[in-house]
Scaffold this motif. Structure first.
Motif, PDB file in Angstrom:
ATOM      1  N   SER A 102     -12.198   8.186  -2.859  1.00 34.89           N
ATOM      2  CA  SER A 102     -11.161   7.763  -1.914  1.00 34.89           C
ATOM      3  C   SER A 102     -11.597   6.472  -1.244  1.00 34.89           C
ATOM      4  N   TYR A 148      -5.161   2.418   1.060  1.00 30.86           N
ATOM      5  CA  TYR A 148      -5.329   3.868   1.085  1.00 30.86           C
ATOM      6  C   TYR A 148      -5.067   4.398  -0.326  1.00 30.86           C
ATOM      7  N   VAL A 194     -10.234   3.481   1.912  1.00 29.25           N
ATOM      8  CA  VAL A 194      -9.320   3.004   2.946  1.00 29.25           C
ATOM      9  C   VAL A 194     -10.024   1.836   3.632  1.00 29.25           C
ATOM     10  N   PRO A 210       0.156   4.831   0.004  1.00 34.08           N
ATOM     11  CA  PRO A 210      -0.917   5.776   0.020  1.00 34.08           C
ATOM     12  C   PRO A 210      -0.769   6.687  -1.166  1.00 34.08           C
ATOM     13  N   PHE A 251      -9.042   8.437   5.917  1.00 29.17           N
ATOM     14  CA  PHE A 251      -8.108   7.742   6.812  1.00 29.17           C
ATOM     15  C   PHE A 251      -8.489   7.980   8.277  1.00 29.17           C
ATOM     16  N   GLN A 294       0.758  -1.156   0.000  1.00 25.11           N
ATOM     17  CA  GLN A 294       0.000   0.000   0.000  1.00 25.11           C
ATOM     18  C   GLN A 294       0.809   1.233   0.000  1.00 25.11           C
TER      19      GLN A 294
END
Length: 349
Positions: free
Chosen positions: A82, A99, A84, A7, A115, A5
């Motif tokens: 987005s 993320y 997460v 981000p 997040f 991951q």
């Protein structure tokens, strides 16, 4: 990948979003489609067709997969920008991953808001330990969010399965093919409690339900596997001479650009090597029987604190192609990384 991951957006302060932004828990269909497609677009080499998302990750914690949305001015419809995840492991542990922010919407703080929402969902003020695997460029940002303790640094080792069994470890591979290497058993044929105990001992993670689902996902002997033998997911355990005591186990699955191994837990480097070669033999044989089309290469994420593991992959010439740091908010769970020759996943620990 945050876990695998990387981000796609940092965790430091960012400008205030200019559009109405909502955060919600996503349905299984949206999770399987969106998380897989976005991970693929980020070139994280996710499991083929997002099968692990649908069969393992989402069933573990259906409230774990969060999306942030805005209204698309062109259509007037809501669109996810987005994502997460925050998977709970009992009352004490949890894991943050996946993320990602839509590239067209980065720099507005949407990722940071998502997040923080996930951390709040995980009761981060009371839960003992929350982990993630972060790329090196984002380590400082994760520290700002409270992930100040380090378990180890992952080294993503990349290798060639055909070269492994036909040249580098040909003698061992030939013995495995001939059935003369004692101790191999399918994971479905060993006591699951031992597999759970090994994962907790070596990685520090306490998640029996994950182990159960991961075994079912990979085991050729499980009921779930009978109709998907063509999907080239394999697993093996090595047991002691008593035929019962598990000394190590491993799993392999097809991804987008290679196979991925995870985990390999083993009491010695010799057992780890046996598991590694057995998984390679099974995959290559499966491809010969019924081609899947995934390159016969492999990625495995190895803790840098396991020196014997590092030496094993050094001898094979498997280079570290993607480092990441296993970080914890709260205390690092007690573990023995010398038994971790490959972590289970970066996505959910």
């Amino acid at each position: 990948m945050l876990t695998q991951q990387q981000p796609s957006e940092g965790i430091s302060p960012t400008p205030t979003p200019t559009s109405t932004f909502t955060i919600s828990t996503l349905s299984q269909d949206k999770v399987t489609a969106t998380f897989f497609a976005w991970a693929r677009s980020e070139q994280w080499n996710p499991t083929a067709q997002g099968a692990d998302l649908g069969e393992v990750y989402f069933p573990l914690d259906s409230s774990a997969f969060i999306g942030g949305s805005i209204v698309d001015p062109a259509t007037g419809e809501s669109k996810i920008i987005s994502i997460v995840s925050g998977v709970r492991y009992g009352a004490e542990q949890a894991w943050v991953g996946f993320y990602i922010v839509d590239p067209a919407e980065r720099g507005h703080g949407y990722g940071l808001k998502t997040f923080k929402h996930v951390l709040q969902n995980l009761d981060d003020s009371t839960r003992a330990s929350i982990g993630l695997d972060g790329v090196m460029a984002q380590v400082a940002n994760y520290r700002k969010s409270g992930f100040t303790n380090v378990g180890w640094q992952n080294e993503r080792r990349h290798g060639d399965l055909v070269k492994l069994i036909n040249f580098q470890e040909r003698n061992l591979a030939d013995q495995i093919r001939a059935g003369t290497v004692a101790g191999f058993k399918d994971l479905a044929d060993v006591e699951e409690a031992q597999l759970v105990a090994l994962e907790t001992r070596y990685s520090g993670l306490k998640r029996p339900e994950f182990v159960h689902r991961w075994v079912q996902f990979h085991s050729a002997a499980s009921a779930e596997a009978r109709d998907r033998s063509h999907q080239h997911r394999f697993s093996t355990a090595v047991v002691a001479q008593d035929g019962k005591t598990v000394l190590g186990y491993g799993c392999i699955r097809p991804a987008q650009s290679s196979y991925r191994i995870g985990p390999i837990y083993a009491s010695t480097v010799e057992i780890a090597k046996q598991i590694l070669v057995k998984l390679a033999v099974d995959v290559v044989a499966g491809e010969e029987r019924q081609p899947l089309g995934v390159p016969l290469e492999v990625d495995i994420d190895v803790p840098n604190t396991n020196k014997l593991g590092g030496e094993l992959f050094d001898r094979l010439g498997w280079l570290d192609t993607f480092p990441s740091l296993r970080m914890w908010k709260g205390p690092v769970p007690e573990h023995d990384a010398n038994g971790v020759f490959g972590v289970a996943t970066l996505e959910i620990g």
